[in-house]
Design a protein around this motif. Structure first.
Motif, PDB file in Angstrom:
ATOM      1  N   ARG A 190       8.529  -4.920 -10.370  1.00 10.87           N
ATOM      2  CA  ARG A 190       9.574  -4.368  -9.501  1.00 10.87           C
ATOM      3  C   ARG A 190      10.539  -5.457  -9.048  1.00 10.87           C
ATOM      4  O   ARG A 190      10.825  -5.644  -7.856  1.00 10.87           O
ATOM      5  CB  ARG A 190       8.945  -3.697  -8.289  1.00 10.87           C
TER       6      ARG A 190
ATOM      7  N   ILE B  76      11.950  -4.594   8.392  1.00  8.60           N
ATOM      8  CA  ILE B  76      11.648  -3.644   7.329  1.00  8.60           C
ATOM      9  C   ILE B  76      11.517  -4.326   5.961  1.00  8.60           C
ATOM     10  O   ILE B  76      10.512  -4.132   5.282  1.00  8.60           O
ATOM     11  CB  ILE B  76      12.685  -2.505   7.331  1.00  8.60           C
TER      12      ILE B  76
ATOM     13  N   PHE C 150       8.284  -6.302   5.763  1.00 11.30           N
ATOM     14  CA  PHE C 150       7.116  -5.424   5.630  1.00 11.30           C
ATOM     15  C   PHE C 150       6.869  -5.080   4.167  1.00 11.30           C
ATOM     16  O   PHE C 150       5.753  -5.182   3.659  1.00 11.30           O
ATOM     17  CB  PHE C 150       7.372  -4.163   6.467  1.00 11.30           C
ATOM     18  N   PHE C 151       7.942  -4.729   3.461  1.00 11.79           N
ATOM     19  CA  PHE C 151       7.775  -4.358   2.051  1.00 11.79           C
ATOM     20  C   PHE C 151       7.488  -5.588   1.188  1.00 11.79           C
ATOM     21  O   PHE C 151       6.704  -5.517   0.246  1.00 11.79           O
ATOM     22  CB  PHE C 151       9.023  -3.631   1.549  1.00 11.79           C
TER      23      PHE C 151
ATOM     24  N   GLY D  43       3.855  -6.319   1.701  1.00 15.51           N
ATOM     25  CA  GLY D  43       2.977  -5.251   1.232  1.00 15.51           C
ATOM     26  C   GLY D  43       2.986  -5.064  -0.270  1.00 15.51           C
ATOM     27  O   GLY D  43       1.961  -4.739  -0.868  1.00 15.51           O
ATOM     28  N   ILE D  44       4.133  -5.236  -0.907  1.00 12.11           N
ATOM     29  CA  ILE D  44       4.199  -4.957  -2.347  1.00 12.11           C
ATOM     30  C   ILE D  44       3.780  -6.161  -3.182  1.00 12.11           C
ATOM     31  O   ILE D  44       2.989  -6.040  -4.106  1.00 12.11           O
ATOM     32  CB  ILE D  44       5.621  -4.502  -2.749  1.00 12.11           C
TER      33      ILE D  44
ATOM     34  N   ARG E 282      -3.039  -7.815   1.671  1.00 10.95           N
ATOM     35  CA  ARG E 282      -1.604  -7.716   1.902  1.00 10.95           C
ATOM     36  C   ARG E 282      -1.228  -6.527   2.777  1.00 10.95           C
ATOM     37  O   ARG E 282      -0.350  -6.618   3.625  1.00 10.95           O
ATOM     38  CB  ARG E 282      -0.868  -7.651   0.565  1.00 10.95           C
ATOM     39  N   ILE E 283      -1.934  -5.388   2.584  1.00  4.34           N
ATOM     40  CA  ILE E 283      -1.548  -4.196   3.340  1.00  4.34           C
ATOM     41  C   ILE E 283      -1.857  -4.381   4.814  1.00  4.34           C
ATOM     42  O   ILE E 283      -1.034  -4.114   5.686  1.00  4.34           O
ATOM     43  CB  ILE E 283      -2.255  -2.960   2.760  1.00  4.34           C
TER      44      ILE E 283
ATOM     45  N   ALA F  53       0.682  -6.784   6.230  1.00  3.76           N
ATOM     46  CA  ALA F  53       2.023  -6.214   6.377  1.00  3.76           C
ATOM     47  C   ALA F  53       2.081  -5.305   7.595  1.00  3.76           C
ATOM     48  O   ALA F  53       3.000  -5.389   8.416  1.00  3.76           O
ATOM     49  CB  ALA F  53       2.406  -5.437   5.116  1.00  3.76           C
ATOM     50  N   VAL F  54       1.064  -4.443   7.728  1.00  2.00           N
ATOM     51  CA  VAL F  54       1.070  -3.512   8.861  1.00  2.00           C
ATOM     52  C   VAL F  54       0.904  -4.264  10.173  1.00  2.00           C
ATOM     53  O   VAL F  54       1.574  -3.976  11.162  1.00  2.00           O
ATOM     54  CB  VAL F  54      -0.032  -2.450   8.671  1.00  2.00           C
TER      55      VAL F  54
ATOM     56  N   PHE G 179       4.145  -5.864  11.141  1.00  2.00           N
ATOM     57  CA  PHE G 179       5.147  -4.908  11.615  1.00  2.00           C
ATOM     58  C   PHE G 179       4.803  -4.426  13.017  1.00  2.00           C
ATOM     59  O   PHE G 179       5.639  -4.448  13.930  1.00  2.00           O
ATOM     60  CB  PHE G 179       5.242  -3.721  10.654  1.00  2.00           C
TER      61      PHE G 179
END
Lengths: 494, 484
Positions: A114, A150, A153-154, A157-158, A164-165, A168-169, A172
């Motif tokens: 991505r 924002i 965060f991505f 997370g990505i 990572r999750i 990230a949370v 945030f």
């Protein structure tokens, strides 16, 4: 026409790049190139502002600001679109543009999935951070402050690693919670000012004149301090940082450490202290304590880390303690030192995260235990590693020394005790840095590692950062000259 | 010969209701002749009807007209709310089109029922007489009972319809008792006359008949706005009802209940303001907290949004507690924003869902960000707006509500409100975590856009962003709408 809206162009040019990348999304290579193009264009644009030294604006600007935009936005609430640039903002803007180029550079090959989204988020991030450094209307500032979260965060997370999750949370929620209380404080001072003066406004210049009762001011400043201290991060509000840094992708770590942390310090200097000078004075001992303790604690915990990235993350807690110390002292020398230290830390820590990322790309390990005798294998990489470690440890002639030194002498005059303890903390810094250098670069080879030395791209990134580190260390006076005026105005406020 | 004096009847204030009722009845008739595969035309016709109604509503702006001896009044407040109802009905109809075909419940009655519900809501918003408000509420509720159980083949939908009917009837009982007691104490059902009676006879405030009447009215409306602890019916009904109907119920009828609630409390009981704002304070805190905390642990997205809609009613109650013009205007703005951001989110859920309401869990959204980037990004906009993150309508709405509360001195309420917002971020982020951070097992090839849903999504995204970035005009309209 455009010359009156240069600041708007500066803030939104990266967003434009991001939209372009997302709209095209044809190939990964194209996305990289477009991102690099926009990041470099932004750097050039921010460089252009150094050549503008006189007041160059359509709108009557407050003292110290040489670029200023002030237009109607939401009249209903008295919200205006106000951007302004003084010497402090300019330094931060230049740092942001510079680090974003580095961020694009370090993720050139490391990011394989991505890709367009990744680079678009980097550029959006840049817009958000620039907005924070330039906004002079509290509503607009808050907006950028939140929007900035924002993309990060991505990013974590990505493309992150490990948990990572969770990271990230946590990042945030932690930072969002702090800023919401600041929002309540912003609304409160907005209403107080409106009730006193009859005109409702979110403009910093207007709100500074608000007469705030002492005890209310304490609460309001506490709310601002909470938001900024979390970003800073001041001990004991730093717990999101090691997780976020460690699990973020390299570019994410670089931008987090070099730029996001600075927004907290900047917010305190630009908004927190000027808005509530009395309350700030009352909180000063607390900030001293948090800063001094953070310096030693960060260094201490860094020493115990096995993961290089976590080590650098904790070292940030330690280094940012100096910035907090300089701000708390609120004297011209200490504050200049703190601002300089913000830039220095941005360059040095950014470089260290980039280096860790490069090692990780080669060996897929960030454990200090895996390495040893790296100097013999990759001398060029090792050279830069040593250089930035020494800079981080505060070796005279390199950048961090100047900032920390100014902070210390500035603080010593007003508060000898915290300055003394901070000095002790510097010694601890040396301990963990030397350990890092010794175990990784020298020492015995612990595992057979196949490594190639720096590629042209990597060498270029590190060389540019190294030039920055040396330049800032040898000749900081132009930068100090730049912030001298604004700092005098700020300190005079108190 | 004696002539009977016929009072002048002014139909203008209820013209929107008349138009919409006629169209709904016409549709019922047309429905009989339309073959089942082309029921979609009924949707188009009902949209045309809604647009005509909206035009008639807008003409009432700026010049309050009362009719039927003051039983109804078309003022700015009513106009603003009626437009919210029309928007929610139109958006719900736009997303029904695909859904009814997929679930094989393509019965033409759906559209007239939505329109009748809208007529009921509109009556509630312009009612100045407790009986008119009650009448509107019943028209609304009975249509909704049928709509909630519209998917006859589905057990859950049946359960939703029955549950909603039983609890709805129960709450209506409370409301009606409250109205009867108030009538007994003051001798009138017109809220203007009640206010007049209370002003001239202040001792009525100690009359237990009157106080209990007011409390029962408040309880009745709290049921309808799904304020905790009267929210128990919401999750099951919202989960079981067909998705477009859930979207509709969470926006329009909730706003209608607020419209009537606000008007009755502020116009009829201003002297008891301090008592009922205390009550609302507790209600607001409970509603926000209960909604958010339970939403944290929901896997089913419809259920999660149901609890979140409870929390959003709580934010609106914060503005109601403030009880100043800003607070009421804040509710108007928030209800409008909420209509668009919430129905937008439901539109995405309709697209992702499979037959039999399958695929409604947050886990089923895994990988959407990669497979359907645009759709995922659109859902992100709605979720960020629901979470109150700038630059979206949800942020401006919360900002307005909380600043109204601070202005009235309810700073602790505002703090509890923002803390609740922070908690709510977690479950909105969770959807994004699945969409972007989890690997995909599905290819989402069944997700097909229809023109109707595309229009709905476009309208919702545009409104959510426009109200977030340049809300000035709508904020001014909301402010002008605060007149009773």
């Amino acid at each position: 026409m455009i010359s009156h809206h240069l600041l708007t162009l500066l803030v939104f040019l990266p967003s434009l790049g991001a939209l372009l990348i997302l709209a095209v999304r044809k190939s990964d290579a194209l996305a990289r190139l477009v991102a690099l193009g926009f990041a470099v264009a932004e750097l050039v644009l921010s460089g252009y502002f150094f050549t503008l030294d006189t007041v160059h604006t359509l709108y009557p600007a407050p003292a110290g600001f040489f670029q200023y935009e002030n237009v109607h936005w939401i009249d209903f609430f008295g919200i205006r679109y106000t951007l302004g640039m003084d010497g402090i903002s300019l330094l931060m803007v230049a740092l942001t543009a510079f680090i974003t180029v580095i961020g694009v550079g370090v993720s050139w090959q490391g990011i394989k999935e991505r890709v367009p989204l990744h680079f678009a988020l980097l550029l959006l991030m840049e817009s958000g951070i620039l907005g924070v450094f330039l906004a002079l209307d509290l509503f607009l500032f808050y907006l950028f402050w939140e929007v900035m979260l924002i993309p990060m965060f991505f990013l974590i997370g990505i493309w992150g690693h490990g948990r990572r999750i969770y990271s990230a949370v946590k990042f945030f929620l932690y930072t969002f919670l702090g800023s919401l209380l600041m929002l309540v404080a912003i609304i409160t001072i907005f209403l107080m000012h409106g009730a006193q003066s009859g005109t409702y406004s979110f403009a910093l210049v207007d709100l500074i004149g608000t007469k705030v009762p002492y005890d209310v001011g304490l609460w309001l400043f506490a709310a601002f301090l909470l938001a900024f201290a979390i970003k800073f991060p001041l001990f004991p509000l730093h717990t999101w940082l090691p997780d976020a840094h460690t699990d973020a992708p390299t570019a994410g770590s670089v931008i987090l450490a070099s730029l996001l942390l600075k927004t907290g310090a900047y917010g305190l200097v630009r908004f927190g202290y000027p808005l509530f000078p009395d309350a700030a004075r009352a909180f000063t001992p607390l900030i001293y304590a948090a800063a001094v303790f953070g310096i030693s604690y960060g260094a201490w915990i860094a020493f115990a880390q096995k993961d290089m990235k976590r080590l650098v993350a904790y070292s940030s807690v330690s280094h940012m303690g100096f910035v907090a110390l300089g701000i708390a002292a609120w004297s011209p020398i200490a504050l200049s030192g703190a601002i300089l230290q913000m830039v220095n830390h941005g360059v040095t820590t950014g470089a260290l995260f980039a280096l860790v990322g490069m090692l990780d790309e080669r060996t897929h390990s960030r454990e200090i235990d895996t390495y040893g005798g790296v100097w013999g294998k990759v001398p060029a990489l090792s050279f830069f590693f040593l250089l930035f470690c020494m800079a981080s440890a505060g070796l005279p002639g390199l950048n961090n020394f100047v900032g920390e030194f100014l902070v210390l002498i500035g603080t010593f005059k007003v508060a000898p005790l915290p300055a003394g303890f901070a000095f002790l903390g510097m010694v601890l810094t040396l301990v963990y840095t030397v350990r890092l250098v010794q175990e990784i670069l020298f020492g015995k080879e612990r595992k057979p590692l196949v490594m190639h030395d720096l590629s042209l791209r990597e060498g270029g990134i590190l060389a540019v950062l190294a030039v920055g580190a040396v330049y800032l260390g040898v000749s900081p006076s132009p930068l100090l000259e730049l912030v001298k005026g604004p700092v005098a105005l700020l300190v005079g406020v108190k | 010969m004696e002539t009977i004096a016929i009072p002048a009847i002014n139909l203008a204030p209820i013209m929107p209701e008349i138009i919409l009722s006629c169209i709904a009845m016409l549709l019922l008739l047309v429905n009989v002749f339309v073959p089942s595969e082309s029921k979609g035309y009924l949707g188009v016709l009902s949209l045309v009807g809604l647009v005509a109604t909206a035009a008639s509503v807008v003409s009432g702006w700026g010049q309050p007209v009362a009719a039927f001896g003051g039983a109804v009044q078309l003022d700015n407040f009513a106009v603003f709310f009626k437009l919210i109802f029309i928007c929610s009905a139109a958006l719900a109809i736009l997303i029904s089109d695909k859904y009814v075909v997929r679930e094989e419940i393509n019965h033409g009655e759906l559209y007239p029922l939505i329109l009748f519900a809208t007529v009921g809501m509109m009556l509630m918003a312009c009612g100045m007489d407790l009986m008119v408000i009650f009448l509107g509420l019943e028209v609304l509720s009975i249509s909704l009972y049928v709509l909630a159980g519209f998917n006859r083949g589905s057990l859950k939908s049946n359960e939703a319809g029955l549950k909603y009917f039983l609890l709805g009837a129960f709450s209506t009982g409370f409301l009606l008792y409250g109205m009867a007691l108030t009538y007994g104490a003051t001798g009138s059902t017109k809220i203007g006359n009640i206010a007049g009676f209370v002003a001239t006879n202040p001792q009525v405030a100690t009359n237990s008949l009157f106080v209990v009447g007011m409390l029962l009215i408040a309880v009745g409306f709290s049921f309808k706005t799904a304020a905790a602890p009267f929210h128990m019916w919401t999750p099951d009904v919202y989960e079981g009802a067909p998705t477009p109907i859930t979207a509709f119920m969470s926006a329009g009828p909730k706003a209608a209940a607020f419209a009537a609630f606000i008007r009755v409390m502020i116009v009829a009981f201003p002297t008891l303001k301090h008592d009922w704002t205390d009550l609302l304070w507790i209600l607001a805190v409970l509603t926000m907290t209960v909604g958010n905390i339970i939403a944290l642990s929901q896997d089913n997205i419809k259920r999660m949004l149901a609890y979140s809609s409870i929390a959003h009613a709580g934010y609106a109650l914060v503005g109601f507690t403030a009880c100043n013009p800003e607070g009421v205007a804040g509710i108007l703005f928030y209800m409008l924003s909420y209509t668009f951001m919430n129905i937008g989110a439901f539109a995405v859920i309709v697209l992702i869902g499979k037959k039999g309401e399958a695929n409604g869990n947050v886990q089923d959204f895994a990988g959407l960000g990669q497979k359907r980037p645009l759709l995922a990004a659109i859902l992100c906009v709605f979720l960020f707006s629901l979470a109150g993150i700038p630059p979206t309508a949800g942020f401006v709405g919360k900002f307005y509500l909380f600043s109204a509360a601070i202005k009235s001195g309810y700073i602790w309420l505002a703090i509890i409100g923002v803390l609740n917002s922070a908690a709510s971020v977690y479950y909105y982020l969770r959807v994004m975590v699945y969409m972007y951070f989890k690997p995909s097992e599905e290819d989402f090839d069944w997700v097909g856009m229809t023109p109707a849903i595309a229009v709905c999504l476009l309208l919702c995204v545009a409104t959510t962003l426009v109200l977030g970035v340049v809300p000035g005009t709508v904020l001014e309209l909301a402010q002008k709408a605060v007149q009773f």
